[in-house]
Design a protein around this motif. Structure first.
Motif, PDB file in Angstrom:
ATOM      1  N   ALA A  30       0.866  -1.185   0.000  1.00 23.62           N
ATOM      2  CA  ALA A  30       0.000   0.000   0.000  1.00 23.62           C
ATOM      3  C   ALA A  30       0.895   1.225   0.000  1.00 23.62           C
ATOM      4  N   MET A  50      -4.836   0.431   6.455  1.00 22.21           N
ATOM      5  CA  MET A  50      -5.614   0.253   5.219  1.00 22.21           C
ATOM      6  C   MET A  50      -6.921   1.038   5.271  1.00 22.21           C
ATOM      7  N   SER A  57      -3.565  -0.059  -3.576  1.00 22.00           N
ATOM      8  CA  SER A  57      -2.943  -1.120  -2.792  1.00 22.00           C
ATOM      9  C   SER A  57      -3.128  -2.431  -3.547  1.00 22.00           C
ATOM     10  N   ASN A 163     -11.237  -3.663  -1.488  1.00 21.90           N
ATOM     11  CA  ASN A 163      -9.932  -4.180  -1.916  1.00 21.90           C
ATOM     12  C   ASN A 163     -10.057  -5.316  -2.927  1.00 21.90           C
TER      13      ASN A 163
END
Ligand code: X90
Length: 278
Positions: A30, A50, A57, A163
């Motif tokens: 990241a 995160m 990322s 993600n």
């Protein structure tokens, strides 16, 4: 015969008691942060970073040399990787198996494409340990695992699919649903080892009920369950309670997602691996 078990870090295992074991780490990247998913990783620290980080990322899988190193010098290695449909980990493990068997005539790597991840990999590994304790040879382990994995499954509840979507592991349409506040996406690892959405649940209680009814539909009748969560003990405990209400003696263990699973399942996420009774 000397045995070893090797799994990539998506299995959420850092050690196995009384069994030679090695975890092959995936990596999480990241911005300028680089996390190796090994026992030293502070998963909470990573997950918190995160949450606040909005840049790009990604993750990367272990390479052939890393798998090869992990195989070590055992006569029979059982190796297991995250689904080959979402990661290159299995392909690297397969090349390493070929190299290993060529370099060490007579030695064997039994390699399993889990078509899944996390706690379903734990369920499979525990089965392999029981076979090894019985002194099974490589062919027997291979054949029995092939049969057993027809009866193991993975279900999950996710609060965010950001993600997964950003890294192309889920369709944008599915990811959008999970962006809605309070909605949990309940789904499973499909038979092809991809992420399959089953339900959109408003709230955790509904998500747990949906998971349990999917388990029953798949033939769950009190078998082994492994639950791994991302900093959400409440959902894991509630999941355990609902199963125990019907099957008080069920063998259930709650654990934590390590780096790779936590990156994709995100804060609050839960993965449930189990065996059916068919
Ligand atoms: O090679 C790599 O960089 C790793 C890519 C992994 C992508 C998927 C990880 C999923 C982790 C999320 C919920 C469960 C999905 C199950 C689908 C089989 C956990």
């Amino acid at each position: 015969m000397n045995y070893k078990i090797v799994a990539d870090s998506s299995a959420n295992l850092t050690a196995l008691e009384g069994i030679p074991f090695e975890s092959v780490p995936l990596k999480i990247i990241a911005g300028d942060k680089y996390y190796t998913d090994n026992a030293a990783l502070d998963v909470r620290d990573m997950a918190e970073y995160m949450k606040s980080y909005s840049g790009r990322s990604s993750t990367s899988c272990p390479n052939v040399a890393e798998w090869m190193d992990a195989y070590g010098d055992a006569d029979v290695v059982f190796a297991i990787a995250i689904t080959s449909n979402l990661s290159g980990s299995y392909a690297a493990a397969l090349q390493a198996k070929k190299d290993y068997e060529e370099a060490n005539p007579g030695k064997r790597v039994v390699l399993c494409d889990s078509l899944s991840t996390g706690p379903e990999m734990k369920v499979i590994i525990e089965y392999v340990i029981s076979l090894m304790k019985d002194g099974a040879d490589a062919d027997t382990i291979e054949a029995k695992v092939k049969e057993y994995t027809k009866h193991t499954h993975l279900l999950f509840s996710l609060e965010s699919l950001r993600n997964l979507a950003n890294n192309g592991r889920v369709s944008p349409a599915v990811a959008k649903i999970a962006g809605i506040l309070g909605i949990r996406v309940v789904g499973r690892a499909s038979s092809e080892g991809t992420l399959e959405q089953l339900h959109k649940c408003p709230g955790e209680r509904k998500a747990i009920n949906a998971i349990y009814s999917e388990m029953k539909k798949e033939g769950y009748e009190g078998g082994k369950v492994r639950i791994d969560h991302c900093f959400n003990e409440d959902i894991a405990n509630a999941m355990q309670d609902i199963i125990k209400a019907d099957f008080p003696d069920a063998d259930i263990i709650i654990g934590e997602n390590r780096g790779l699973c936590c990156f994709y399942a995100e804060m609050g996420g839960m993965l449930v691996g189990y065996e059916d009774n068919r």
